[in-house]
Design a protein around this motif. Structure first.
Motif, mmCIF file in Angstrom:
data_model
loop_
_atom_site.group_PDB
_atom_site.id
_atom_site.type_symbol
_atom_site.label_atom_id
_atom_site.label_comp_id
_atom_site.label_asym_id
_atom_site.label_seq_id
_atom_site.Cartn_x
_atom_site.Cartn_y
_atom_site.Cartn_z
ATOM 1 N N HIS A 268 0.708 -1.123 -0.014
ATOM 2 C CA HIS A 268 0.028 -0.077 -0.027
ATOM 3 C C HIS A 268 0.766 1.369 0.198
ATOM 4 N N ALA A 269 2.182 0.929 -0.062
ATOM 5 C CA ALA A 269 2.958 2.352 -0.019
ATOM 6 C C ALA A 269 3.683 2.602 -1.243
ATOM 7 N N ALA A 270 4.745 1.412 -1.424
ATOM 8 C CA ALA A 270 5.868 1.830 -2.266
ATOM 9 C C ALA A 270 5.829 1.013 -3.629
ATOM 10 N N THR A 271 4.920 -0.003 -3.680
ATOM 11 C CA THR A 271 5.096 -1.057 -4.799
ATOM 12 C C THR A 271 3.696 -1.239 -5.470
ATOM 13 N N MET A 272 2.917 -2.099 -5.113
ATOM 14 C CA MET A 272 1.837 -2.892 -5.785
ATOM 15 C C MET A 272 0.915 -1.521 -6.354
ATOM 16 N N VAL A 273 0.355 -0.942 -5.170
ATOM 17 C CA VAL A 273 -0.783 0.065 -5.822
ATOM 18 C C VAL A 273 -0.023 1.300 -6.469
ATOM 19 N N ALA A 274 1.201 1.353 -6.270
ATOM 20 C CA ALA A 274 1.796 2.590 -6.879
ATOM 21 C C ALA A 274 2.081 2.094 -8.311
ATOM 22 N N ALA A 275 2.193 0.996 -8.567
ATOM 23 C CA ALA A 275 2.398 0.325 -9.934
ATOM 24 C C ALA A 275 1.424 0.643 -11.062
ATOM 25 N N THR A 358 6.272 11.140 -2.643
ATOM 26 C CA THR A 358 5.968 11.604 -0.985
ATOM 27 C C THR A 358 5.063 10.793 -0.302
ATOM 28 N N HIS A 359 4.005 10.336 -0.896
ATOM 29 C CA HIS A 359 3.224 9.366 -0.049
ATOM 30 C C HIS A 359 3.760 7.908 0.015
ATOM 31 N N ALA A 360 4.588 7.411 -0.931
ATOM 32 C CA ALA A 360 5.209 6.327 -0.596
ATOM 33 C C ALA A 360 5.819 6.280 0.709
ATOM 34 N N PHE A 361 6.628 7.304 1.095
ATOM 35 C CA PHE A 361 7.331 7.379 2.224
ATOM 36 C C PHE A 361 6.546 7.771 3.555
ATOM 37 N N PHE A 362 5.616 8.399 3.350
ATOM 38 C CA PHE A 362 4.915 8.787 4.641
ATOM 39 C C PHE A 362 3.934 7.838 4.676
ATOM 40 N N LYS A 363 3.434 7.033 3.759
ATOM 41 C CA LYS A 363 2.482 5.844 4.221
ATOM 42 C C LYS A 363 3.133 4.654 4.533
ATOM 43 N N ALA A 364 4.423 4.358 4.042
ATOM 44 C CA ALA A 364 5.061 3.471 4.706
ATOM 45 C C ALA A 364 5.287 3.748 6.049
ATOM 46 N N LEU A 365 5.678 4.832 6.354
ATOM 47 C CA LEU A 365 5.665 5.134 7.934
ATOM 48 C C LEU A 365 4.701 4.985 8.541
ATOM 49 N N MET A 485 12.623 -2.134 14.538
ATOM 50 C CA MET A 485 11.447 -1.697 14.058
ATOM 51 C C MET A 485 11.356 -0.392 14.179
ATOM 52 N N THR A 486 11.728 0.283 15.234
ATOM 53 C CA THR A 486 11.725 1.740 15.432
ATOM 54 C C THR A 486 12.820 2.651 14.672
ATOM 55 N N VAL A 487 13.825 2.058 14.578
ATOM 56 C CA VAL A 487 15.003 2.750 13.510
ATOM 57 C C VAL A 487 14.294 2.914 12.195
ATOM 58 N N PRO A 488 13.809 1.976 11.538
ATOM 59 C CA PRO A 488 13.102 2.494 10.112
ATOM 60 C C PRO A 488 11.999 3.687 10.205
ATOM 61 N N LEU A 489 11.178 3.587 11.185
ATOM 62 C CA LEU A 489 10.230 4.647 11.480
ATOM 63 C C LEU A 489 11.086 5.939 11.499
ATOM 64 N N LEU A 490 12.161 6.009 12.189
ATOM 65 C CA LEU A 490 12.723 7.291 12.258
ATOM 66 C C LEU A 490 13.365 7.795 11.062
ATOM 67 N N ILE A 491 14.020 6.744 10.321
ATOM 68 C CA ILE A 491 14.564 7.330 9.002
ATOM 69 C C ILE A 491 13.335 7.579 8.079
ATOM 70 N N LEU A 492 12.258 6.730 8.003
ATOM 71 C CA LEU A 492 11.368 7.167 7.271
ATOM 72 C C LEU A 492 10.536 8.670 7.621
ATOM 73 N N ALA A 493 10.737 9.057 8.793
ATOM 74 C CA ALA A 493 10.200 10.197 9.254
ATOM 75 C C ALA A 493 10.880 11.548 8.540
ATOM 76 N N VAL A 494 12.113 11.092 8.197
ATOM 77 C CA VAL A 494 13.053 12.450 7.909
ATOM 78 C C VAL A 494 12.125 12.711 6.467
ATOM 79 N N PRO A 495 12.336 11.849 5.283
ATOM 80 C CA PRO A 495 11.621 12.408 4.141
ATOM 81 C C PRO A 495 10.231 12.757 4.353
ATOM 82 N N ALA A 496 9.589 12.323 5.197
ATOM 83 C CA ALA A 496 7.975 12.329 5.465
ATOM 84 C C ALA A 496 7.834 14.124 5.993
#
Length: 685
Positions: A268-275, A358-365, A485-496
């Motif tokens: 729902h963020a970066a791949t299938m629906v974005a296709a 932009t949606h890919a990053f904040f929706k993945a987050l 689990m939390t480190v990827p969240l913090l990384i994704l928060a930056v581009p969001a």
């Protein structure tokens, strides 16, 4: 041609190879399986960065490079495939590999206790490889093959917990509904090949997206006066509508939440629906073929725009009345994909793709944040049984807040810039202001339902100790998720937060990059966009304010209390919570018709066609019995009697040849006597 262009296939091949190796590994080799999957995505990310730099440092025609090769021959024709590197491919490769890599890492912690850990990473790797194949394809046939592998692996991932009937049903639903859309894509692909003789996008002037083919397609018309380019484009859009959850092929998307949360984030963020959005961006020259100064759009782009507008409003309305934390985000994704379609239809590739990135990053987050909440709440997904998580899960709360503000379009967050550009394009669309007004209402609702979710989940005191909707008692306390689990969240928060600054009216770098131009800083452009920015900001703050007025002033304490909208308008709330009963409508019409048609077909097969077959077989069996009787009692008896006579005659004659001379003399004498008698009798007569 650079090395990366020749070897761009490696970006997709590495995850494919990892998935293949993992598939033959033993179940207990969990660490190695995760390492292979994560390592392959990391290498693909490095290659994607190389491709991005290659495009970034190129100029003019060099920003689009491709490598084609002959696959196989039929008759005098060769089927040729290839891969393509252009700004659209480059930016998508970086986004998919980066977000995918973070989701892979997050999955190590989220799926740590699952007994099918190895199988999960096998499916993830295959899914990522297929999606990357879609991005690099320079041929619609190759794209379609990877597209179908994406569909297959999404079926496997959504139904990963296949022992749950709901997960198995959701997987089948996703597979079938998206195949319905893919039928349109396949027909459009076949029609395009019949008209142009090729499915290569770019081939030194001979591709189906190049000037010669597009001119031919735009000059000829078909049914209802549609140009061939628009008719084929609408068929291709059917495939995009299925993959991207557009009305009316949206019904699979919320149910896909039955899969593990990393799957939800990936799909729902970066791949299938974005296709689906990417496919339209790729074939945008076909969709817009024939646009002149006197005609600013085509029928295909109008269809894309209006379907996107309806979907944007539909998803936002339904999200207002959902209780499952992931289902709220699923309907939100559906709504945001509608915005991307509006952007493509009214503003072009750069407008729609900017919001996609932009949606890919904040929706993945947001999805990974929801997974962290579910993990910290011991598997609970109903927001009525949460509350008070701001203190219990501070890291998740901080990261999730960034994603929520970006999704709502709060000024200076990434979603603000990309959504504002879509609204601006819809506002200046000369055919109608309808998509703009629909988009504005959707923006208000987005801020409203996300405020509602945040208050239910993070504000007040915990309600985990209450009895859950499944009849089980919740746990007394929530806990923060592990760092994996939390480190990827913090990384994704930056581009969001910051990604939107690469596409502001003052410095439209992203738009210029996709168009192959150089971005220039222009503060004057801000003046033209400023009034609409103020309006869109006010819309967002009105939505946030309404959410706080309804849910924030008096916090939820009792899990059994009615929703504030439900208590005021129960009929409306139930209509929204039931998603306008589209599933029930399909069950009562399409599904029932299919079941009736299947029953009629079964009856016809059993009693009509099967009866004819049985009647014919009975007739032939009867003929066989008559033939058997005649053969046994007539032919065989006659043959046996004849054989007996011959045998008797032979036996009699054998006695005449016993080898005794005196017997022969007797026969001669008798014969002579008979002959004389006959002669005498004859002469006397």
């Amino acid at each position: 041609m650079s090395w990366i262009v020749h070897n761009l296939w490696l970006v997709a091949a590495l995850p494919f190879a990892a998935g293949g190796v993992i598939s033959v590994m033993k179940q207990r080799q969990r660490t190695l399986a995760a390492g292979l999957a994560v390592g392959s995505m990391a290498l693909s990310f490095v290659l994607a960065l190389m491709a991005f730099v290659q495009v970034l440092t190129s100029h003019g025609e060099a920003t689009r490079q491709f490598s084609n090769f002959a696959w196989f021959q039929f008759g005098a024709e060769w089927v040729r495939l290839g891969w393509l590197l252009d700004p659209l491919t480059a930016v998508m490769l970086v986004m998919v590999t980066f977000v995918g890599l973070l989701i892979f890492i997050y999955s190590i912690g989220y799926m740590a206790e699952d007994e099918n850990f190895k199988r999960f990473f096998c499916f993830l790797a295959l899914f990522a490889g297929a999606m990357l194949g879609v991005l690099i394809a320079n041929n619609l046939l190759l794209l379609f093959m990877c597209w179908e592998i994406v569909g297959l692996t999404s079926y496997l991932l959504i139904g990963f917990w296949y022992e749950k009937p709901s997960a198995a049903a959701a997987a089948k639903k996703a597979f079938i509904v998206t195949r319905i859309g893919d039928l349109g894509l396949f027909l459009g692909m076949a029609w395009l090949y019949a008209q142009t003789g090729t499915l290569l996008f770019y081939d030194a002037g001979r591709g189906c997206l190049e000037a010669n083919a597009l001119t031919t397609l735009a000059m000829h018309t078909t049914v209802f006066g549609l140009t061939l380019s628009s008719a084929i484009g609408i068929l291709i859009f059917c495939g995009s509508a299925g993959k991207s959850g557009q009305v009316p092929l949206h019904v699979w998307l919320p149910d896909a939440m039955e899969g593990p949360t990393p799957v939800s984030a990936l799909i729902h963020a970066a791949t299938m629906v974005a296709a689906g959005v990417f496919l339209l961006a790729r074939v945008y020259p076909l969709l817009s073929a024939g646009v002149t100064h006197g005609m600013t759009t085509t029928v295909a782009l109008q269809v894309v725009t209006w379907v996107g507008a309806i979907t944007a409003l539909f998803g936002a309305l339904v999200a207002v009345a959902q209780w499952d934390i992931k289902r709220i985000l699923a309907y939100s994704t559906m709504s945001q994909l509608g915005y991307m379609m509006i952007g493509l239809g009214t503003g072009g590739v750069s407008v729609g793709m900017f919001h996609l990135i932009t949606h890919a990053f904040f929706k993945a987050l947001l999805f990974l944040g929801a997974g962290s909440v579910i993990h910290g709440c011991h598997g609970e997904q109903d927001i009525r049984f949460m509350g008070g998580l701001r203190k219990a899960m501070p890291v998740t709360f901080a990261a999730y807040s960034c994603g929520m503000l970006a999704l709502c379009g709060v000024p200076l967050f990434s979603g603000f810039w990309s959504k504002d550009e879509i609204l601006h394009s819809a506002f200046v669309w000369n055919l109608s202001r309808g998509p703009f007004y629909i988009g504005a209402i959707g923006a208000l609702l987005t801020a409203f339902y996300m405020t509602r979710q945040m208050i239910y989940v993070y504000a007040g005191t915990t309600r985990l100790a209450a009895e859950s909707t499944h009849g089980e008692h919740g746990h007394s306390g929530a806990h923060e998720s592990p760092k994996v689990m939390t480190v990827p969240l913090l990384i994704l928060a930056v581009p969001a937060v910051v990604l939107g600054f690469f596409g502001t009216p003052v410095w439209p770098w992203f738009q210029s990059f996709l168009e192959g131009d150089t971005a220039n800083v222009s503060f004057g452009a801000l003046g033209g966009a400023f009034p609409l920015m103020i309006v869109s900001s006010l819309i967002v703050f009105v939505g946030l304010g309404l959410g706080w007025l309804l849910y924030g002033r008096k916090l939820i304490v009792d899990v059994g209390a009615l929703d504030r909208i439900e208590s005021a308008q129960p009929g409306l709330f139930h209509l929204l919570s039931g998603a306008f009963y589209i599933n029930e409508l399909y069950a009562a019409t399409v599904v029932r018709f299919t079941l009736v048609a299947a029953s009629v077909s079964a009856w016809l097969d059993r009693w009509i066609f099967g009866g004819v077959v049985r009647a014919i077989s009975t007739i032939f069996v009867l003929f066989a019995k008559v033939d058997s009787f005649a053969d046994t009692h007539v032919v065989n008896r006659g043959f046996d009697a004849g054989c007996g006579s011959v045998s008797y005659g032979g036996s009699f004659l054998s006695k005449l040849q016993a080898g005794k001379v005196q017997r022969y003399l007797k026969f001669v004498g008798v014969a002579l006597f008979v002959a004389v008698a006959l002669l005498f009798w004859g002469g006397k007569a």
